[in-house]
Scaffold this motif. Structure first.
Motif, PDB file in Angstrom:
ATOM      1  N   ASP A  92      37.289  47.302  24.583  1.00 36.79           N
ATOM      2  CA  ASP A  92      37.176  48.516  23.782  1.00 36.79           C
ATOM      3  C   ASP A  92      35.726  48.982  23.600  1.00 36.79           C
ATOM      4  O   ASP A  92      35.425  49.737  22.682  1.00 36.79           O
ATOM      5  N   ASP A  93      34.848  48.535  24.474  1.00 35.70           N
ATOM      6  CA  ASP A  93      33.441  48.947  24.509  1.00 35.70           C
ATOM      7  C   ASP A  93      33.065  49.214  25.952  1.00 35.70           C
ATOM      8  O   ASP A  93      33.769  48.793  26.870  1.00 35.70           O
ATOM      9  N   PRO A  94      31.919  49.875  26.179  1.00 38.78           N
ATOM     10  CA  PRO A  94      31.434  49.987  27.556  1.00 38.78           C
ATOM     11  C   PRO A  94      31.211  48.580  28.127  1.00 38.78           C
ATOM     12  O   PRO A  94      30.991  47.620  27.382  1.00 38.78           O
ATOM     13  N   ILE A  95      31.260  48.467  29.438  1.00 35.76           N
ATOM     14  CA  ILE A  95      31.104  47.162  30.069  1.00 35.76           C
ATOM     15  C   ILE A  95      29.768  46.526  29.671  1.00 35.76           C
ATOM     16  O   ILE A  95      28.745  47.210  29.558  1.00 35.76           O
ATOM     17  N   THR A  96      29.792  45.258  29.416  1.00 33.77           N
ATOM     18  CA  THR A  96      28.596  44.516  29.021  1.00 33.77           C
ATOM     19  C   THR A  96      27.595  44.513  30.166  1.00 33.77           C
ATOM     20  O   THR A  96      27.968  44.242  31.313  1.00 33.77           O
ATOM     21  N   THR A  97      26.351  44.813  29.857  1.00 33.08           N
ATOM     22  CA  THR A  97      25.312  44.745  30.886  1.00 33.08           C
ATOM     23  C   THR A  97      24.487  43.479  30.677  1.00 33.08           C
ATOM     24  O   THR A  97      24.578  42.550  31.458  1.00 33.08           O
ATOM     25  N   THR A  98      23.707  43.429  29.602  1.00 29.15           N
ATOM     26  CA  THR A  98      22.911  42.234  29.305  1.00 29.15           C
ATOM     27  C   THR A  98      23.857  41.085  28.986  1.00 29.15           C
ATOM     28  O   THR A  98      24.693  41.182  28.097  1.00 29.15           O
ATOM     29  N   GLY A  99      23.747  40.017  29.754  1.00 35.52           N
ATOM     30  CA  GLY A  99      24.620  38.871  29.545  1.00 35.52           C
ATOM     31  C   GLY A  99      25.940  38.928  30.293  1.00 35.52           C
ATOM     32  O   GLY A  99      26.803  38.080  30.083  1.00 35.52           O
ATOM     33  N   ASN A 100      26.129  39.905  31.159  1.00 36.87           N
ATOM     34  CA  ASN A 100      27.370  39.979  31.937  1.00 36.87           C
ATOM     35  C   ASN A 100      27.424  38.766  32.861  1.00 36.87           C
ATOM     36  O   ASN A 100      26.605  38.618  33.761  1.00 36.87           O
ATOM     37  N   THR A 101      28.382  37.880  32.617  1.00 30.99           N
ATOM     38  CA  THR A 101      28.442  36.613  33.354  1.00 30.99           C
ATOM     39  C   THR A 101      29.078  36.734  34.725  1.00 30.99           C
ATOM     40  O   THR A 101      29.039  35.788  35.507  1.00 30.99           O
ATOM     41  N   MET A 102      29.647  37.886  35.037  1.00 33.14           N
ATOM     42  CA  MET A 102      30.254  38.059  36.355  1.00 33.14           C
ATOM     43  C   MET A 102      29.262  38.634  37.361  1.00 33.14           C
ATOM     44  O   MET A 102      29.140  38.117  38.466  1.00 33.14           O
ATOM     45  N   VAL A 103      28.572  39.701  37.002  1.00 37.19           N
ATOM     46  CA  VAL A 103      27.723  40.380  37.984  1.00 37.19           C
ATOM     47  C   VAL A 103      26.263  40.533  37.571  1.00 37.19           C
ATOM     48  O   VAL A 103      25.444  40.954  38.371  1.00 37.19           O
ATOM     49  N   GLY A 104      25.923  40.220  36.342  1.00 41.40           N
ATOM     50  CA  GLY A 104      24.547  40.399  35.889  1.00 41.40           C
ATOM     51  C   GLY A 104      24.278  41.834  35.457  1.00 41.40           C
ATOM     52  O   GLY A 104      25.090  42.735  35.675  1.00 41.40           O
ATOM     53  N   PRO A 105      23.112  42.065  34.838  1.00 43.85           N
ATOM     54  CA  PRO A 105      22.836  43.365  34.234  1.00 43.85           C
ATOM     55  C   PRO A 105      22.646  44.509  35.228  1.00 43.85           C
ATOM     56  O   PRO A 105      23.069  45.639  34.948  1.00 43.85           O
ATOM     57  N   ASP A 106      22.021  44.265  36.370  1.00 46.43           N
ATOM     58  CA  ASP A 106      21.754  45.360  37.304  1.00 46.43           C
ATOM     59  C   ASP A 106      23.038  45.943  37.896  1.00 46.43           C
ATOM     60  O   ASP A 106      23.227  47.161  37.940  1.00 46.43           O
ATOM     61  N   ILE A 107      23.915  45.068  38.361  1.00 43.44           N
ATOM     62  CA  ILE A 107      25.173  45.554  38.936  1.00 43.44           C
ATOM     63  C   ILE A 107      26.057  46.152  37.852  1.00 43.44           C
ATOM     64  O   ILE A 107      26.690  47.199  38.055  1.00 43.44           O
ATOM     65  N   ALA A 108      26.088  45.528  36.671  1.00 42.21           N
ATOM     66  CA  ALA A 108      26.892  46.077  35.577  1.00 42.21           C
ATOM     67  C   ALA A 108      26.432  47.500  35.235  1.00 42.21           C
ATOM     68  O   ALA A 108      27.256  48.402  35.041  1.00 42.21           O
ATOM     69  N   GLN A 109      25.114  47.709  35.175  1.00 42.30           N
ATOM     70  CA  GLN A 109      24.603  49.044  34.879  1.00 42.30           C
ATOM     71  C   GLN A 109      24.960  50.028  36.000  1.00 42.30           C
ATOM     72  O   GLN A 109      25.316  51.177  35.744  1.00 42.30           O
ATOM     73  N   ALA A 110      24.884  49.577  37.253  1.00 41.13           N
ATOM     74  CA  ALA A 110      25.261  50.435  38.379  1.00 41.13           C
ATOM     75  C   ALA A 110      26.737  50.820  38.295  1.00 41.13           C
ATOM     76  O   ALA A 110      27.113  51.958  38.615  1.00 41.13           O
ATOM     77  N   LEU A 111      27.584  49.907  37.846  1.00 40.77           N
ATOM     78  CA  LEU A 111      29.005  50.214  37.691  1.00 40.77           C
ATOM     79  C   LEU A 111      29.217  51.265  36.600  1.00 40.77           C
ATOM     80  O   LEU A 111      30.069  52.151  36.731  1.00 40.77           O
ATOM     81  N   ILE A 112      28.430  51.179  35.543  1.00 40.12           N
ATOM     82  CA  ILE A 112      28.515  52.200  34.488  1.00 40.12           C
ATOM     83  C   ILE A 112      28.108  53.561  35.051  1.00 40.12           C
ATOM     84  O   ILE A 112      28.791  54.564  34.841  1.00 40.12           O
ATOM     85  N   TYR A 113      26.973  53.590  35.768  1.00 40.20           N
ATOM     86  CA  TYR A 113      26.515  54.860  36.345  1.00 40.20           C
ATOM     87  C   TYR A 113      27.568  55.459  37.284  1.00 40.20           C
ATOM     88  O   TYR A 113      27.791  56.661  37.298  1.00 40.20           O
ATOM     89  N   SER A 114      28.208  54.610  38.060  1.00 41.51           N
ATOM     90  CA  SER A 114      29.205  55.118  39.015  1.00 41.51           C
ATOM     91  C   SER A 114      30.473  55.586  38.319  1.00 41.51           C
ATOM     92  O   SER A 114      31.266  56.322  38.897  1.00 41.51           O
ATOM     93  N   ALA A 115      30.664  55.171  37.062  1.00 41.76           N
ATOM     94  CA  ALA A 115      31.885  55.515  36.334  1.00 41.76           C
ATOM     95  C   ALA A 115      31.696  56.652  35.337  1.00 41.76           C
ATOM     96  O   ALA A 115      32.628  56.996  34.624  1.00 41.76           O
ATOM     97  N   LEU A 116      30.506  57.218  35.272  1.00 42.80           N
ATOM     98  CA  LEU A 116      30.309  58.346  34.357  1.00 42.80           C
ATOM     99  C   LEU A 116      31.305  59.445  34.720  1.00 42.80           C
ATOM    100  O   LEU A 116      31.625  59.664  35.872  1.00 42.80           O
TER     101      LEU A 116
END
Length: 199
Positions: A92-116
């Protein structure tokens, strides 16, 4: 599409065996794919497979399709299926970036950008493609060259003193019983099918 019918030809299956009410349900947070930029709260995206990919014969899903996906970790050891970037920590929040244990912060942030503007997370799974057992050249028949290839791959039984495991190449075409060695049992299996594989 997924319901059992009198004639199940063409029926699809959820390889992670996770039916239910996914929307706004934290129990399914590890399989949610929508919306990484706004609020992870639903499983809109999934891969369905035919029975041929979960029957243990030929090409198959790498996982245990009768076991439901974990409700406690994204790294479910029973499944290769993943919602890329969803580590389950962002229900129920945007995907976690800092501390994302699956892909790390850079990929997590890229996924957010691609999902805008209403995007979703990608979903993937691994498939196992069967090797060409007894056919080292994968040319459709066994011949003297395949016999020699098998002989070159002989390692002896796994329990033998000084055992060296076969190379991946050798295991792929010569370890008929998938026990981690190429021995007389595998040679006998090759002999039994040799005549059937002739051109």
């Amino acid at each position: 599409m997924v319901g059992s019918q009198t004639n199940n030809d063409g029926r699809f299956f959820d390889p992670i065996n996770t039916p239910g009410s996914w929307n706004n349900n934290s129990s399914f947070r590890y399989v949610h794919t929508q919306d990484p930029a706004m609020a992870m709260d639903d499983r809109h995206d999934q891969i369905l497979v035919s029975v041929d990919l979960i029957d243990g014969v030929g090409a198959d899903y790498i996982g245990e399709p009768t076991i439901p996906y974990s409700t406690t970790t994204w790294d479910d050891p029973h499944h290769s299926y993943r919602c890329w970037g969803n580590d389950g920590s962002s229900y129920d929040d945007p995907i976690t970036t800092t501390g994302n244990t699956m892909v790390g912060p850079d990929i997590a942030q890229a996924l957010i950008y691609s999902a805008l503007n209403g995007g979703h997370l990608p979903v993937y799974l691994d498939l196992q493609i069967p090797p060409c057992f007894g056919d080292a050249e994968c040319d459709g028949f066994a011949d003297a060259e395949d016999w020699l290839a098998l002989a070159d791959c002989m390692t002896g039984p796994y329990a033998a003193t000084g055992f060296t495991p076969p190379s991946a190449y050798c295991a792929g075409h010569s370890d008929w019983d998938s026990d981690g060695d190429v021995d007389l049992v595998d040679m006998a299996a090759f002999q039994a099918t040799y005549a059937d594989m002739q051109p």
